[in-house]
Design a protein around this motif. Structure first.
Motif, PDB file in Angstrom:
ATOM      1  N   PHE A 190       0.888  -1.124  -0.448  1.00 53.44           N
ATOM      2  CA  PHE A 190      -0.136  -0.016  -0.269  1.00 53.44           C
ATOM      3  C   PHE A 190       0.925   1.167   0.064  1.00 53.44           C
ATOM      4  CE2 PHE A 190      -2.782  -3.252   2.786  1.00 53.44           C
ATOM      5  CZ  PHE A 190      -2.889  -3.660   1.738  1.00 53.44           C
ATOM      6  N   GLU A 191       2.175   1.537   1.196  1.00 50.98           N
ATOM      7  CA  GLU A 191       2.540   2.270   1.026  1.00 50.98           C
ATOM      8  C   GLU A 191       3.397   2.390  -0.309  1.00 50.98           C
ATOM      9  OE1 GLU A 191       5.546   1.218   3.630  1.00 50.98           O
ATOM     10  OE2 GLU A 191       3.663   1.670   5.933  1.00 50.98           O
ATOM     11  N   ARG A 192       3.826   1.722  -0.639  1.00 46.66           N
ATOM     12  CA  ARG A 192       4.268   2.122  -2.733  1.00 46.66           C
ATOM     13  C   ARG A 192       3.575   3.492  -3.663  1.00 46.66           C
ATOM     14  NH1 ARG A 192       5.184  -4.323  -4.649  1.00 46.66           N
ATOM     15  NH2 ARG A 192       6.204  -4.532  -3.110  1.00 46.66           N
ATOM     16  N   TYR A 193       2.426   2.641  -3.073  1.00 42.32           N
ATOM     17  CA  TYR A 193       1.413   3.785  -3.750  1.00 42.32           C
ATOM     18  C   TYR A 193       0.850   4.729  -2.853  1.00 42.32           C
ATOM     19  CZ  TYR A 193       1.400  -0.378  -6.437  1.00 42.32           C
ATOM     20  OH  TYR A 193       1.738  -1.146  -7.745  1.00 42.32           O
ATOM     21  N   ASP A 194       1.473   4.939  -1.785  1.00 41.58           N
ATOM     22  CA  ASP A 194       0.928   6.838  -1.450  1.00 41.58           C
ATOM     23  C   ASP A 194      -0.089   6.184  -0.191  1.00 41.58           C
ATOM     24  OD1 ASP A 194       2.232   8.875   0.170  1.00 41.58           O
ATOM     25  OD2 ASP A 194       0.499   9.719  -1.684  1.00 41.58           O
ATOM     26  N   LEU A 195      -0.534   5.479   0.101  1.00 47.03           N
ATOM     27  CA  LEU A 195      -1.975   4.371   0.376  1.00 47.03           C
ATOM     28  C   LEU A 195      -1.302   4.264   1.748  1.00 47.03           C
ATOM     29  CD1 LEU A 195      -3.834   3.389  -2.610  1.00 47.03           C
ATOM     30  CD2 LEU A 195      -4.272   5.320  -1.372  1.00 47.03           C
ATOM     31  N   GLY A 196      -2.582   4.056   2.736  1.00 46.63           N
ATOM     32  CA  GLY A 196      -2.772   3.733   3.945  1.00 46.63           C
ATOM     33  C   GLY A 196      -3.695   2.027   3.436  1.00 46.63           C
ATOM     34  N   ARG A 197      -3.865   1.215   4.493  1.00 41.98           N
ATOM     35  CA  ARG A 197      -4.336   0.144   4.452  1.00 41.98           C
ATOM     36  C   ARG A 197      -6.144   0.778   4.410  1.00 41.98           C
ATOM     37  NH1 ARG A 197      -5.428  -4.982   5.343  1.00 41.98           N
ATOM     38  NH2 ARG A 197      -3.406  -5.097   6.722  1.00 41.98           N
ATOM     39  N   GLY A 198      -6.184   1.484   5.690  1.00 42.32           N
ATOM     40  CA  GLY A 198      -7.957   2.613   4.941  1.00 42.32           C
ATOM     41  C   GLY A 198      -8.499   2.509   3.793  1.00 42.32           C
ATOM     42  N   GLU A 199      -7.585   3.380   3.045  1.00 47.85           N
ATOM     43  CA  GLU A 199      -7.227   4.318   2.022  1.00 47.85           C
ATOM     44  C   GLU A 199      -7.509   2.786   0.738  1.00 47.85           C
ATOM     45  OE1 GLU A 199      -5.036   8.058   3.671  1.00 47.85           O
ATOM     46  OE2 GLU A 199      -3.929   7.112   2.422  1.00 47.85           O
ATOM     47  N   PHE A 200      -6.907   2.608   1.118  1.00 48.54           N
ATOM     48  CA  PHE A 200      -6.639   1.545   0.172  1.00 48.54           C
ATOM     49  C   PHE A 200      -7.742   0.428   0.500  1.00 48.54           C
ATOM     50  CE2 PHE A 200      -6.303  -3.498  -0.800  1.00 48.54           C
ATOM     51  CZ  PHE A 200      -5.093  -3.722  -2.644  1.00 48.54           C
ATOM     52  N   ASP A 201      -8.398   0.098   0.821  1.00 48.81           N
ATOM     53  CA  ASP A 201      -9.518  -0.529   1.233  1.00 48.81           C
ATOM     54  C   ASP A 201     -10.527   0.214   0.771  1.00 48.81           C
ATOM     55  OD1 ASP A 201     -11.602  -2.460   2.032  1.00 48.81           O
ATOM     56  OD2 ASP A 201     -11.705  -1.429   4.017  1.00 48.81           O
ATOM     57  N   MET A 202     -10.469   1.544   0.780  1.00 48.79           N
ATOM     58  CA  MET A 202     -11.896   2.654   0.471  1.00 48.79           C
ATOM     59  C   MET A 202     -12.319   2.327  -0.924  1.00 48.79           C
ATOM     60  SD  MET A 202     -12.133   5.452   1.915  1.00 48.79           S
ATOM     61  CE  MET A 202     -14.071   5.802   1.999  1.00 48.79           C
ATOM     62  N   LEU A 203     -10.777   2.419  -1.801  1.00 48.18           N
ATOM     63  CA  LEU A 203     -10.476   2.671  -3.080  1.00 48.18           C
ATOM     64  C   LEU A 203     -10.557   1.126  -4.044  1.00 48.18           C
ATOM     65  CD1 LEU A 203      -6.776   4.348  -4.158  1.00 48.18           C
ATOM     66  CD2 LEU A 203      -9.274   5.085  -4.439  1.00 48.18           C
ATOM     67  N   ALA A 204     -10.192  -0.101  -3.049  1.00 51.96           N
ATOM     68  CA  ALA A 204     -10.557  -1.451  -3.926  1.00 51.96           C
ATOM     69  C   ALA A 204     -12.445  -1.192  -3.684  1.00 51.96           C
ATOM     70  CB  ALA A 204     -10.236  -2.406  -2.538  1.00 51.96           C
ATOM     71  N   THR A 205     -12.908  -1.524  -2.681  1.00 50.90           N
ATOM     72  CA  THR A 205     -14.275  -1.262  -2.528  1.00 50.90           C
ATOM     73  C   THR A 205     -14.811  -0.177  -3.583  1.00 50.90           C
ATOM     74  OG1 THR A 205     -14.177  -1.925  -0.190  1.00 50.90           O
ATOM     75  CG2 THR A 205     -16.268  -1.155  -0.826  1.00 50.90           C
ATOM     76  N   LEU A 206     -14.738   0.959  -3.476  1.00 54.18           N
ATOM     77  CA  LEU A 206     -15.206   1.495  -4.985  1.00 54.18           C
ATOM     78  C   LEU A 206     -15.046   0.762  -6.109  1.00 54.18           C
ATOM     79  CD1 LEU A 206     -14.605   4.824  -3.861  1.00 54.18           C
ATOM     80  CD2 LEU A 206     -16.690   3.961  -3.918  1.00 54.18           C
ATOM     81  N   ARG A 207     -13.798  -0.137  -6.761  1.00 60.60           N
ATOM     82  CA  ARG A 207     -12.960  -0.320  -7.655  1.00 60.60           C
ATOM     83  C   ARG A 207     -14.195  -1.995  -7.877  1.00 60.60           C
ATOM     84  NH1 ARG A 207     -13.475  -2.035 -11.565  1.00 60.60           N
ATOM     85  NH2 ARG A 207     -12.054  -3.299 -12.986  1.00 60.60           N
ATOM     86  N   ARG A 208     -14.451  -2.438  -6.941  1.00 65.30           N
ATOM     87  CA  ARG A 208     -14.976  -4.133  -6.970  1.00 65.30           C
ATOM     88  C   ARG A 208     -16.845  -3.691  -6.978  1.00 65.30           C
ATOM     89  NH1 ARG A 208     -13.245  -4.530  -1.596  1.00 65.30           N
ATOM     90  NH2 ARG A 208     -14.976  -4.850   0.278  1.00 65.30           N
TER      91      ARG A 208
END
Length: 177
Positions: free
Chosen positions: A59-77
């Motif tokens: 997640f850090e490679r994309y400048d994301l925290g766990r929660g931000e990754f989770d939100m983006l992934a939720t929107l994408r899926r």
């Protein structure tokens, strides 16, 4: 008294880990207690810490925290148009409304999502992935899945399937608080 995990499978000294040591120490200090649940709960806890650290590296490679990754992934899926209400995001990510707002604010500043008023509710807001957000999460989730595959490489497909079933059962049978 429940069946003791140690009586089912005692590891050889070479296979013993920190949890085995802890359980052994409790047996010596408090022989009146059955510390065998620590074999499972202690390992799940330690694995959680170890896995979380290794997952967050991606997640850090994309400048994301766990929660931000989770939100983006939720929107994408969620599928096209990759848009959900704040309430739907909160339900899918199991965080408070304040946490959703904070994360959406950061993702919006980064150009990964945008907000708009809901057509049927002037107070409601819809959060949508931007094209940039979709590109980022598509790349990040590929790396995430590769990482998870690597982390589970020590298990066979049958072992992964059995572990999946056992963890699902544990999750379904945990006492409600």
């Amino acid at each position: 008294m429940p069946q003791d995990v140690d009586s089912v499978a005692s590891p050889s000294d070479a296979d013993a880990d920190a949890v085995d040591l802890i359980v052994g120490q409790w047996r010596g200090e408090r022989p009146d207690l059955d510390p065998s649940p620590m074999h499972v709960v202690g390992r799940i806890t330690r694995l959680h810490w170890a896995l979380d650290e290794r997952l967050c590296r991606v997640f850090e490679r994309y400048d994301l925290g766990r929660g931000e990754f989770d939100m983006l992934a939720t929107l994408r899926r969620s599928g096209a148009p990759f848009e959900l209400t704040a309430g739907e995001l909160r339900g899918s990510t199991m965080v408070t409304s304040g946490a959703v707002t904070k994360r959406v604010d950061r993702l919006e500043r980064a150009g990964l999502v945008n907000r708009r008023a809901a057509e049927d509710d002037a107070r409601g807001r819809l959060i949508r992935l931007t094209d940039r957000g979709r590109e980022l999460i598509d790349e990040a989730v590929e790396q995430h899945v590769r990482n998870e595959t690597r982390l589970l490489a020590g298990l066979t497909a049958d072992e992964r399937s059995a572990l999946t079933d056992l963890l699902r059962k544990l999750g379904q049978t945990l006492p409600s608080e």
